[in-house]
Scaffold this motif. Structure first.
Motif, PDB file in Angstrom:
ATOM      1  N   THR A 191       0.854  -1.108  -0.002  1.00  0.00           N
ATOM      2  CA  THR A 191       0.012   0.032   0.055  1.00  0.00           C
ATOM      3  C   THR A 191       0.852   1.254  -0.204  1.00  0.00           C
ATOM      4  O   THR A 191       2.061   1.079   0.569  1.00  0.00           O
ATOM      5  CB  THR A 191      -0.805   0.082   1.362  1.00  0.00           C
ATOM      6  OG1 THR A 191      -0.357   0.203   2.558  1.00  0.00           O
ATOM      7  CG2 THR A 191      -1.804  -1.181   1.524  1.00  0.00           C
TER       8      THR A 191
ATOM      9  N   PRO B 293      -4.034  -6.745  -4.088  1.00  0.00           N
ATOM     10  CA  PRO B 293      -4.511  -5.502  -3.732  1.00  0.00           C
ATOM     11  C   PRO B 293      -5.366  -5.727  -2.253  1.00  0.00           C
ATOM     12  O   PRO B 293      -5.814  -7.017  -1.996  1.00  0.00           O
ATOM     13  CB  PRO B 293      -5.428  -5.148  -4.401  1.00  0.00           C
ATOM     14  CG  PRO B 293      -5.407  -5.677  -5.715  1.00  0.00           C
ATOM     15  CD  PRO B 293      -4.809  -6.907  -5.555  1.00  0.00           C
TER      16      PRO B 293
ATOM     17  N   THR C 160      -2.519  -0.952  -3.568  1.00  0.00           N
ATOM     18  CA  THR C 160      -3.441  -0.400  -3.043  1.00  0.00           C
ATOM     19  C   THR C 160      -2.904   1.295  -2.655  1.00  0.00           C
ATOM     20  O   THR C 160      -2.142   1.359  -1.895  1.00  0.00           O
ATOM     21  CB  THR C 160      -4.283  -0.887  -1.877  1.00  0.00           C
ATOM     22  OG1 THR C 160      -4.840  -2.193  -2.374  1.00  0.00           O
ATOM     23  CG2 THR C 160      -5.159  -0.085  -1.629  1.00  0.00           C
TER      24      THR C 160
END
Length: 358
Positions: free
Chosen positions: A156, A333, A181
């Motif tokens: 992320t 993700p 993400t």
């Protein structure tokens, strides 16, 4: 001595510069969020010693300013007047607070960012929120890692999008065909919608990271809701109408009350269990090695694509991905990991909270 107060609003950043007598050196100037480099050059253009001051709800600008050699202080709520629903207090008020007593404000350190001096507060609020986090994890409104049932991890990236780093991160992810993400700030989602369009086109997830990167426990509920809603609107506008369902709190900041508000918003709060503190720039090898060695099935890794010099994160990304793939991990993700039942939460330790800044 010159004092520069910098406020934020939906339109960008307003800069007001005063001298020791309180006289304005130039008319207030507004810089759009796409023009932060011009803002920094403007501040560098003043003769004499200049101190830049942001308020504690503005965590999207200090890293870049310090990376460019500016001295930056933070003014906290007790130093300022009442804050508007969706903006900082006016820039002249921030500059005046510095002039009244710079020693009462907090000088920011580059390796600590806007949270400088607030780490004990962040750690204490995280501690008292452990039961609320556990309850939220059981209800699927909070996660700090995936279930671990599959050999999957998630990368992320917080604080963007912003050139050049977001584009370079996307290039590397595309080279390895790896999805991530991105938790985006509303301020920069409005400035660089082309990056969000590319994220969606290339299969990445997009989450909400507030508009201006504030400490959530300093906000009233209406102020928090406005940050969430405005950022959702900005992301949806940039991403073809798709509003995010995931939220990453800046600094990992939370209280039991804030976690309750977030749950009621319909967003899933996403924390992390691996934080190499890439924003502190410990070296690309240290970042990559730290992630590969700490990762476990279900891990959520906290990285940053904005907020300062992210060249080390970019340099670390390829060896990080290669190391994870060599160990048999699938990189997915966060949304994909949430398809499986979540385990008990992993409390974010006080040291790791520093990774939430950038």
């Amino acid at each position: 001595m010159l004092y520069s107060g910098i406020s934020w609003s939906a339109d960008g950043f307003t800069v007001d510069v005063i001298d020791e007598r309180g006289e304005r050196r130039q008319p207030s100037r507004l810089f759009g969020p796409r023009h932060t480099q011009e803002l920094i050059r403007y501040l560098h253009g003043f003769a004499g010693e200049l101190t830049a001051v942001v308020d504690s709800t503005n965590g999207v600008l200090d890293g870049r300013m310090m990376a460019e050699g500016l001295t930056v202080y933070r003014a906290d709520p007790q130093h300022l007047g009442e804050r508007p629903l969706f903006a900082a207090v006016p820039a002249p008020d921030i500059a005046a607070a510095a002039r009244r007593g710079l020693g009462a404000l907090t000088r920011l350190e580059r390796h600590r960012g806007t949270q400088t001096g607030r780490e004990p507060d962040l750690a204490e609020f995280a501690r008292i929120s452990e039961q609320a986090l556990a309850d939220g994890t059981e209800r699927r409104t909070c996660v700090s890692r995936g279930s671990g049932e599959r050999r999957e991890i998630s990368l992320t990236f917080d604080d963007g999008p912003q050139p050049p780093d977001t584009g370079q991160v996307l290039d590397i992810l595309r080279r390895y065909d790896v999805p991530a993400t991105f938790f985006c700030t509303g301020m920069y989602a409005t400035a660089y919608p082309e990056y969000l369009a590319r994220m969606l086109e290339e299969g990445h997830g997009i989450g909400n990271h507030t508009w201006s990167h504030p400490m959530l426990f300093e906000l009233t509920r209406p102020q928090l809701v406005e940050q969430l809603d405005r950022t959702n609107e900005a992301i949806a506008a940039a991403a073809g109408g798709r509003a995010p369902t995931l939220f990453r709190p800046p600094y990992g900041s939370r209280t039991p009350e804030v976690l309750g508000w977030l749950a009621e918003s319909g967003l899933t709060t996403v924390l992390w269990d691996v934080a190499p503190d890439d924003w502190q720039m410990p070296g690309a090898d240290t970042i990559a090695t730290g992630v590969v060695e700490q990762a476990r099935p279900g891990s959520i890794v906290l990285l940053h694509d904005s907020g300062g010099d992210r060249s080390q994160t970019v340099a670390a990304l390829a060896p990080m991905i290669e190391g994870l793939l060599e160990r048999g991990y699938s990189i997915v993700p966060v949304e994909q990991q949430l398809g499986a039942p979540a385990p008990a939460p992993v409390p974010v330790p006080a040291a790791a909270l520093a990774g939430g800044k950038r």
